[in-house]
Design an enzyme around this catalytic site. Structure first.
Site, PDB file in Angstrom:
ATOM      1  N   THR A  91     -27.961  12.530   9.009  1.00 64.31           N
ATOM      2  CA  THR A  91     -27.231  13.160   7.904  1.00 64.31           C
ATOM      3  C   THR A  91     -25.794  12.653   7.883  1.00 64.31           C
ATOM      4  O   THR A  91     -25.111  12.681   8.895  1.00 64.31           O
ATOM      5  CB  THR A  91     -27.255  14.697   8.063  1.00 64.31           C
ATOM      6  N   GLN A 122      -7.737  -2.935  11.928  1.00 65.94           N
ATOM      7  CA  GLN A 122      -6.278  -2.862  11.943  1.00 65.94           C
ATOM      8  C   GLN A 122      -5.646  -3.467  10.692  1.00 65.94           C
ATOM      9  O   GLN A 122      -4.506  -3.149  10.363  1.00 65.94           O
ATOM     10  CB  GLN A 122      -5.720  -3.578  13.181  1.00 65.94           C
ATOM     11  N   ASN A 156      -5.275  -5.328  17.590  1.00 67.11           N
ATOM     12  CA  ASN A 156      -4.744  -3.973  17.699  1.00 67.11           C
ATOM     13  C   ASN A 156      -3.593  -3.875  18.688  1.00 67.11           C
ATOM     14  O   ASN A 156      -2.800  -2.951  18.637  1.00 67.11           O
ATOM     15  CB  ASN A 156      -5.849  -2.988  18.093  1.00 67.11           C
ATOM     16  N   HIS A 186      -9.843   6.527  11.006  1.00 69.59           N
ATOM     17  CA  HIS A 186      -8.645   7.121  11.612  1.00 69.59           C
ATOM     18  C   HIS A 186      -7.499   6.147  11.863  1.00 69.59           C
ATOM     19  O   HIS A 186      -6.435   6.560  12.316  1.00 69.59           O
ATOM     20  CB  HIS A 186      -9.003   7.892  12.894  1.00 69.59           C
ATOM     21  N   SER A 240     -12.463   1.471  10.007  1.00 67.21           N
ATOM     22  CA  SER A 240     -12.510   2.780  10.655  1.00 67.21           C
ATOM     23  C   SER A 240     -11.565   3.729   9.932  1.00 67.21           C
ATOM     24  O   SER A 240     -10.470   3.334   9.521  1.00 67.21           O
ATOM     25  CB  SER A 240     -12.092   2.630  12.124  1.00 67.21           C
ATOM     26  N   CYS A 287      -7.631   2.206  24.631  1.00 72.50           N
ATOM     27  CA  CYS A 287      -8.946   2.252  25.273  1.00 72.50           C
ATOM     28  C   CYS A 287      -8.870   1.850  26.730  1.00 72.50           C
ATOM     29  O   CYS A 287      -9.735   2.199  27.515  1.00 72.50           O
ATOM     30  CB  CYS A 287      -9.923   1.358  24.534  1.00 72.50           C
ATOM     31  N   GLY A 346     -15.262   2.998  13.903  1.00 75.14           N
ATOM     32  CA  GLY A 346     -15.122   1.561  14.071  1.00 75.14           C
ATOM     33  C   GLY A 346     -16.027   1.015  15.168  1.00 75.14           C
ATOM     34  O   GLY A 346     -16.616  -0.059  15.026  1.00 75.14           O
ATOM     35  N   THR A 347     -16.135   1.748  16.254  1.00 75.00           N
ATOM     36  CA  THR A 347     -16.968   1.292  17.369  1.00 75.00           C
ATOM     37  C   THR A 347     -18.424   1.180  16.940  1.00 75.00           C
ATOM     38  O   THR A 347     -19.088   0.174  17.214  1.00 75.00           O
ATOM     39  CB  THR A 347     -16.833   2.275  18.555  1.00 75.00           C
TER      40      THR A 347
HETATM   41  C1  LIG Z   1      -9.551   1.489  16.872  1.00 69.46           C
HETATM   42  C2  LIG Z   1     -10.221   0.165  16.790  1.00 69.46           C
HETATM   43  C3  LIG Z   1     -11.613   0.060  16.929  1.00 69.46           C
HETATM   44  C4  LIG Z   1     -12.484   1.262  17.223  1.00 69.46           C
HETATM   45  O1  LIG Z   1     -12.554   2.154  16.145  1.00 69.46           O
HETATM   46  P1  LIG Z   1     -12.965   3.693  16.425  1.00 69.46           P
HETATM   47  O2  LIG Z   1     -13.092   4.268  15.059  1.00 69.46           O
HETATM   48  O3  LIG Z   1     -11.838   4.287  17.212  1.00 69.46           O
HETATM   49  O4  LIG Z   1     -14.247   3.676  17.164  1.00 69.46           O
HETATM   50  C5  LIG Z   1     -12.173  -1.192  16.839  1.00 69.46           C
HETATM   51  N1  LIG Z   1     -11.432  -2.284  16.587  1.00 69.46           N
HETATM   52  C6  LIG Z   1     -10.091  -2.218  16.444  1.00 69.46           C
HETATM   53  C7  LIG Z   1      -9.325  -3.460  16.163  1.00 69.46           C
HETATM   54  C8  LIG Z   1      -9.449  -0.998  16.545  1.00 69.46           C
HETATM   55  O5  LIG Z   1      -8.115  -0.947  16.429  1.00 69.46           O
END
Ligand SMILES: *Cc1c(COP(=O)(O)O)cnc(C)c1O
Length: 405
Positions: free
Chosen positions: A240, A182, A152, A204, A202, A328, A72-73
């Site tokens: 890759t 989210q 989040n 996870h 993202s 975070c 996500g980042t």
């Molecule tokens: C977790 C999250 C991110 C970051 O995603 P990662 O895959 O952990 O880098 C960004 N935005 C929101 C709203 C999130 O909850």
């Protein structure tokens, strides 16, 4: 000891079906999707299947609009840096909000060093941005707007479709990005209904592997890559591909979207029970965020006279995982920027605890948690020098307690 996981906004376990696929493509069916031989092409096919799963999940027009990346980042960085830099000739103004995830907020702030003007919009006591506020700050220099779909930390659901419609009516070709990390799997997410040009997800947060993400880029949107190398992902993200994990992301997303309605129904009910029990059993607790415009599994509280970090650790000692502030920012002494932006006083924001439910949680776990929290808060307040002395009921402007309404 019993173990209860109530921190699904931080990360989720990988769905067994998705994990199985990851294992398969890491061991037996391995290969580099850019290789022309059979090993590579089998992985290529599975990778393109994952791309189709993303297209289907968000209502994109074609597979060419999806680029996979490392999370996500990275997806947020790609979306914002790529759109801003590619449109620098048209204007230098970017709009975002004070409650974005750091991967959006810090990226926008960094762009100020590249000569961009950044407007950080405030939010109301519920954590929501106002559509008219967005419209009001648009100038003829505005090229990009980045506003999250759902927060989040407090779970507040932003009026993305309304902002998208307002931008469409303006017809100024301002690029609109939403962080849907989210919301996907919990709210309906459709790029046309939301009227967004860029959307990020993202793995996870939706029962897929960590270290996977995807960026949707509407066809015809001016954008440039942030990294250079090979031609992978249509030159949008060289390197890759993490094919096994991306294949897992596709599967997890498909499962999440297919089961969304039933999941939301069940989890909302559990969450409401949890909120009711916490608010009725424990005095001087407030629910943060909007009463209805919130994510199904989200409950964020401010517990007066108590330090959230300590509360989290006491719960952890009883095997219960929650968060104090966003993952975070934990570890830093500052209270959450989201709660502060909502106008919650600093001393209350320090007492925040975030409970985020997931698909494997049960009612019985809720009861166990409420018992544990009630006992911990009682014990902590007995030790607290301030409890009962300088009480300021009503100080929490997003308070959900009847007396403060
Ligand atoms: C977790 C999250 C991110 C970051 O995603 P990662 O895959 O952990 O880098 C960004 N935005 C929101 C709203 C999130 O909850």
């Amino acid at each position: 000891m019993r173990k209860i996981y109530f921190d699904h906004a931080a990360t989720t376990p990988v769905d067994a079906g998705a994990a199985e696929l990851v294992m398969q493509y890491m061991t037996g069916d391995f290969g580099n999707p850019s290789s022309m031989h059979g090993f590579g092409q089998a992985v290529r096919n599975a990778l393109e299947e994952a791309r189709k799963q993303v297209v289907a999940a968000i209502g994109a027009a074609s597979v060419g609009e999806i680029a996979f990346c490392s999370g996500g980042t990275e997806a947020n960085n790609m979306a914002i840096l790529g759109a801003a830099r590619a449109n620098k000739q048209k204007g230098n103004h970017i709009i975002t909000t004070a409650v974005e995830h750091h991967s959006v907020l810090s990226t926008c702030k960094y762009l100020a060093k590249e000569g961009f003007e950044v407007t950080i919009l405030p939010v109301d006591h519920y954590g929501l941005v106002n559509v008219e506020d967005v419209a009001r700050v648009i100038t003829n220099q505005t090229i990009l707007i980045s506003i999250m779909h759902a927060n989040n930390e407090v779970g507040a659901v932003m009026p993305i479709a309304e902002i998208g419609q307002m931008l469409k009516n303006l017809n100024r070709k301002i690029i609109f990005h939403t962080d849907a990390i989210q919301s996907i799997g919990k709210l309906p997410v459709n790029v046309d209904q939301l009227n967004v040009d860029l959307l990020t997800i993202s793995g996870h947060k939706i029962y897929g592997p960590t270290g996977t993400g995807a960026m949707y880029l509407r066809r015809g949107t001016w954008w440039q890559p942030i990294m250079y190398g090979g031609g992978q992902e249509r030159r949008r993200r060289p390197g890759t591909e993490n094919a096994p994990a991306i294949i897992g992301l596709g599967k997890a997303l498909e499962i999440a979207v297919a089961n969304r309605v039933a999941y939301v129904k069940r989890i909302t009910k559990l969450r409401d029970e949890l909120v009711d029990k916490v608010l009725s059993r424990i005095p001087h607790v407030r629910l943060n965020g909007h009463p209805t415009k919130r994510l199904p599994g989200h409950a964020s509280f401010c517990v007066e006279y108590i330090e959230g970090e300590a509360m989290m650790l006491y719960l952890d000692m009883q095997g219960i995982a929650v968060s104090s502030g966003s993952a975070c920012t934990s570890g830093t002494p500052e209270p959450s920027h989201v709660l502060l932006a909502m106008g919650i006083p600093k001393e209350l924001a320090y007492g925040s605890v975030r409970v985020t439910l997931g698909k494997y949680n049960t009612r019985e776990e809720i009861d166990y948690f409420v018992e544990a929290l009630t006992e911990i808060v009682e014990r902590m307040r007995l030790m607290s020098p301030v409890a009962g002395s300088n009480c300021t009921p009503g100080a929490c402007v997003s308070c959900s307690r009847a007396e403060n309404k």
